[in-house]
Motif scaffolding. Sequence first.
Motif, PDB file in Angstrom:
ATOM      1  N   MET A 115     -19.202  91.721  20.427  1.00 50.45           N
ATOM      2  CA  MET A 115     -20.336  92.643  20.440  1.00 50.45           C
ATOM      3  C   MET A 115     -20.922  92.813  19.034  1.00 50.45           C
ATOM      4  O   MET A 115     -22.119  93.060  18.867  1.00 50.45           O
ATOM      5  CB  MET A 115     -19.909  94.010  20.987  1.00 50.45           C
ATOM      6  N   VAL A 116     -20.045  92.706  18.045  1.00 49.85           N
ATOM      7  CA  VAL A 116     -20.527  92.777  16.665  1.00 49.85           C
ATOM      8  C   VAL A 116     -21.341  91.526  16.330  1.00 49.85           C
ATOM      9  O   VAL A 116     -22.392  91.586  15.670  1.00 49.85           O
ATOM     10  CB  VAL A 116     -19.354  92.935  15.681  1.00 49.85           C
ATOM     11  N   LEU A 117     -20.895  90.377  16.815  1.00 41.47           N
ATOM     12  CA  LEU A 117     -21.531  89.108  16.473  1.00 41.47           C
ATOM     13  C   LEU A 117     -22.801  88.850  17.274  1.00 41.47           C
ATOM     14  O   LEU A 117     -23.738  88.218  16.776  1.00 41.47           O
ATOM     15  CB  LEU A 117     -20.527  87.965  16.699  1.00 41.47           C
ATOM     16  N   VAL A 118     -22.875  89.306  18.534  1.00 42.00           N
ATOM     17  CA  VAL A 118     -24.015  88.899  19.397  1.00 42.00           C
ATOM     18  C   VAL A 118     -25.373  89.389  18.928  1.00 42.00           C
ATOM     19  O   VAL A 118     -26.310  88.564  18.834  1.00 42.00           O
ATOM     20  CB  VAL A 118     -23.690  89.255  20.866  1.00 42.00           C
ATOM     21  N   PRO A 119     -25.669  90.639  18.654  1.00 41.70           N
ATOM     22  CA  PRO A 119     -24.898  91.876  18.840  1.00 41.70           C
ATOM     23  C   PRO A 119     -25.127  92.469  20.236  1.00 41.70           C
ATOM     24  O   PRO A 119     -26.074  92.107  20.922  1.00 41.70           O
ATOM     25  CB  PRO A 119     -25.458  92.794  17.772  1.00 41.70           C
ATOM     26  N   ALA A 120     -24.236  93.438  20.603  1.00 42.99           N
ATOM     27  CA  ALA A 120     -24.365  94.162  21.870  1.00 42.99           C
ATOM     28  C   ALA A 120     -23.809  95.570  21.661  1.00 42.99           C
ATOM     29  O   ALA A 120     -22.919  95.765  20.839  1.00 42.99           O
ATOM     30  CB  ALA A 120     -23.595  93.453  22.980  1.00 42.99           C
ATOM     31  N   PRO A 121     -24.351  96.551  22.385  1.00 43.88           N
ATOM     32  CA  PRO A 121     -23.918  97.945  22.176  1.00 43.88           C
ATOM     33  C   PRO A 121     -22.558  98.232  22.804  1.00 43.88           C
ATOM     34  O   PRO A 121     -22.303  97.900  23.957  1.00 43.88           O
ATOM     35  CB  PRO A 121     -25.022  98.762  22.857  1.00 43.88           C
ATOM     36  N   LEU A 148      -8.396  99.295  17.806  1.00 47.41           N
ATOM     37  CA  LEU A 148      -8.866 100.307  16.873  1.00 47.41           C
ATOM     38  C   LEU A 148      -9.628  99.664  15.719  1.00 47.41           C
ATOM     39  O   LEU A 148     -10.711 100.137  15.328  1.00 47.41           O
ATOM     40  CB  LEU A 148      -7.667 101.110  16.347  1.00 47.41           C
ATOM     41  N   GLY A 149      -9.074  98.565  15.182  1.00 50.80           N
ATOM     42  CA  GLY A 149      -9.745  97.891  14.070  1.00 50.80           C
ATOM     43  C   GLY A 149     -11.093  97.335  14.467  1.00 50.80           C
ATOM     44  O   GLY A 149     -12.088  97.476  13.717  1.00 50.80           O
ATOM     45  N   TRP A 174     -17.129  97.700  14.551  1.00 53.06           N
ATOM     46  CA  TRP A 174     -18.398  97.862  15.272  1.00 53.06           C
ATOM     47  C   TRP A 174     -19.144  99.089  14.761  1.00 53.06           C
ATOM     48  O   TRP A 174     -20.353  99.034  14.510  1.00 53.06           O
ATOM     49  CB  TRP A 174     -18.133  97.989  16.774  1.00 53.06           C
ATOM     50  N   PHE A 175     -18.421 100.220  14.628  1.00 53.59           N
ATOM     51  CA  PHE A 175     -19.079 101.435  14.159  1.00 53.59           C
ATOM     52  C   PHE A 175     -19.534 101.282  12.709  1.00 53.59           C
ATOM     53  O   PHE A 175     -20.590 101.807  12.318  1.00 53.59           O
ATOM     54  CB  PHE A 175     -18.141 102.643  14.302  1.00 53.59           C
ATOM     55  N   ALA A 176     -18.761 100.588  11.895  1.00 56.28           N
ATOM     56  CA  ALA A 176     -19.172 100.368  10.500  1.00 56.28           C
ATOM     57  C   ALA A 176     -20.456  99.561  10.440  1.00 56.28           C
ATOM     58  O   ALA A 176     -21.275  99.724   9.508  1.00 56.28           O
ATOM     59  CB  ALA A 176     -18.054  99.650   9.743  1.00 56.28           C
ATOM     60  N   ILE A 194     -17.580 106.830  12.623  1.00 61.05           N
ATOM     61  CA  ILE A 194     -16.226 106.309  12.403  1.00 61.05           C
ATOM     62  C   ILE A 194     -15.184 107.417  12.461  1.00 61.05           C
ATOM     63  O   ILE A 194     -14.132 107.249  13.122  1.00 61.05           O
ATOM     64  CB  ILE A 194     -16.159 105.546  11.065  1.00 61.05           C
ATOM     65  N   PRO A 195     -15.372 108.553  11.802  1.00 63.05           N
ATOM     66  CA  PRO A 195     -14.355 109.612  11.898  1.00 63.05           C
ATOM     67  C   PRO A 195     -14.098 110.055  13.345  1.00 63.05           C
ATOM     68  O   PRO A 195     -12.956 110.279  13.735  1.00 63.05           O
ATOM     69  CB  PRO A 195     -14.936 110.751  11.054  1.00 63.05           C
ATOM     70  N   MET A 196     -15.173 110.183  14.105  1.00 64.20           N
ATOM     71  CA  MET A 196     -15.019 110.599  15.494  1.00 64.20           C
ATOM     72  C   MET A 196     -14.194 109.579  16.287  1.00 64.20           C
ATOM     73  O   MET A 196     -13.284 109.939  17.043  1.00 64.20           O
ATOM     74  CB  MET A 196     -16.389 110.781  16.142  1.00 64.20           C
TER      75      MET A 196
END
Length: 605
Positions: free
Chosen positions: A302-308, A344-345, A350-352, A359-361
Motif C-alpha cells: 500500500m505504501v508502494l502502490v500507493p493505496a489507503p 506494527l512496523g 504507512w503513517f509516516a 503515528i502516536p495514535m
Amino acid sequence: MRLRQPTLSEWTIAVACGGWTVVFLLPESEWAAPIALVWAIVILLLPQRPIIGAITLALLQTGLVLTGPTADNPAALASLLIAVYYLGRHAPLRWGAPVGALFLVEVIADRGDATTLVFAAALLAGMFAFGRLVQLRAEAAARAKRVEAALSGVDAEQLAESIVARERIRLGTQALEIIRSSVDVMRAEATQAMDDLDPARIQSIVDRGSIAVEQLRRLLGILRSPASAPSPRIGPSLTRPWADFGIAAALVLLAVAELISSGHSMSPLGWALAISFPLTVVLRRPRPTIAAASAAGIVILMVLVPAPLLTGWGAAGLVTLILLSWSSAAAGQWHAWAAYAALLGSTIIWFATFGPENIPMSLAILGLSAFAASEWSLRNRERLSASTHADRLQSELDQHIHEAVRLERLRIARDLHDVTSHAVGVMVLQASAAQANLRRDPAAARHALLTVQTAGEQALTELGMLVSLLEAAENNAGPGSTLLELLDALASRVRALGLDVEIDADDAPNALIDLAYHVVREGLTNVIRHSKATRVTVEVRATEQTLTIRVTDNGEGARTEAAGFGLSGMSERVQDAGGQFAATTGPGGFQVVADIPIESKAPRS
C-alpha cells in the motif's frame, strides 16, 4: 485495605506511560518529568483502585489541557487508553462504564466535532471491552482453579466409600427384599400344607420356587453386568471459524463503502490491496502468524502502490489492525510476535508516509491491543491448565468410584447367591418330593414339607442378617464417629437377629477406624453365614505400635472355601496397610485376627 505490591506487567505499563508522557510533553513543558512521574504513580494505582485512579487521571488530564501543551499533543493518549482499559479490567461494570465516559466528555469539551466524537467513543469503548474480555477470562481462570483445588482436596477413597454405601443399600436391600418375599410365601405355604397336604398348596410352593429361581437369576445377572464406564471429559471447542468469515466479509463491505464515500481514485491493484487487507482476518485464529505477516506485506505494498490503509471513517482498516494485533499477541509464540512486530512496523511506515500526525495514535492502539491480548492469553492458559487438571482429576475420581461400585455389585451378587441359591433350591426340590410322595407316602411328604419350612426359616434368618449388615455398613459412610460408636451400632443390629455379641474395644486412631470397622463387620458376616454360633466376641486392642482386632465365635468353625470372598478381600486390605491377617478354625470355633501397624496409612475399603 492495604495496597499490594504491583506486578511486573503493572510496573512495565506505568513506566511505559511515564516515558510516553515525557517524550511528547518535554518539547512543550519544562514540567514534563514531574508530570510523567505523577501520572506513572496514578497508573500504578489503577489496577487496585481503578475508580479513584481514573478520576484522578481525568482531573490531571483536564489540568494539563487547560494549562499545558496544544490540543494535538498526544502526551496523555497512552495514559487515557490504559486508564479506560483498567476500568474494564478491574472495576465493577456499573461503576467502570460511567467513569470511563468522563474521558469521552473531556474529548468532546476539547474537540467537539462529530467525526472526533464518533472515533473517540469507538476507541474508548474498544479499550474498555478489551479490559472486560481479560477480566472475564481471569474470572474463568479463577473458577477453574477453585474447581481444581476442590477436586485436589477430595479423598477419593472416602467419597467412593460413601457412594458404595448408598449403592449397597439401594441394590442389596431391594434384591434381598424381592427374594425374601418369595421365600417367606413358600415357608408359609409349607407350614399350612403340612396339616392338610393340599396338592394346590404344594403346587403353589413349586410354582413360587420357580419364580424365585428366575428372580434370583435375573437379579444376579443385573448385579454382575458391567455398569457403563464414565466417559472421558472433553472440553468444548472454542474455535469459531465461521465467525471470522463473517467478520472479514463485514470489514470488506465496510472498506468498499469507505473508499466509495471518500471519492478516492485508485488503480485496480489499489482496490485489490484494500479488499485483501481485511480478508486476512479469516486466518487470525487458525494461523495468526500468517495472518499478521500477510497483512504486513499488504501494508508495505500500500505504501508502494500507493493505496489507503485508512480512509473515510477508517473503521475497516483500524478494526483489522486491532484484531490481527490481538490474535498475534494472544498466540504467544515467538513467530507470532515477530509477525506482529512486522505489522506494527509496516503500519508506522504507512503513517509516516501518508499521515505522520497519526503515528502516536496507531502506536498506542496497536500496543495496547497486544498488551491486552497477552494478558488475556496468560489468563486463558491458566484456565486451560486448571481445567485440564480438573478434568483429569474428575476422570480419575469417576473411574475410581465406578470400579468401587462394580466390585460392590459383585460382592452383593456373591452374598445373594450364597445366602439364597442353596435354600431356594432345597425348598423347590423338597416341595417336588412332597408332591411326588403325596399319595403313596404322606409321612415322607410331610417330612419334605418340614424341610421346606426349616430351609425357609433359615433362609429368612440369613437374609434378615444380611440386610441388617448392609444397613449397618451405612453407619460408616460419614466421618466423625469413633470406632467404639460404630461397633456398638453394628453389634446392636446383629443382636437383634439373635446372635449374642460382646464388644471389648479400645479406640483406634482416626486413620484406622474404617479398616478396623470393616474387619469386624466382615468377621460378623462370616459368623452369620458360615457358622452355627450363638455367641461372638469382638476384641480391639491398641498399643503404641499395633492395632489388634480379634473376632471369635463359639460355632462349628468354617471350611476354608466357606471363609469366602469377603475375608480374602479383607486380608488384602490389611496386608495393603502393612499388617497381618489370619482366619483359623479351632476347637472353640472360628477366629479372625488382624494386626495392623499404628503408623500405617490404612486404605479405605
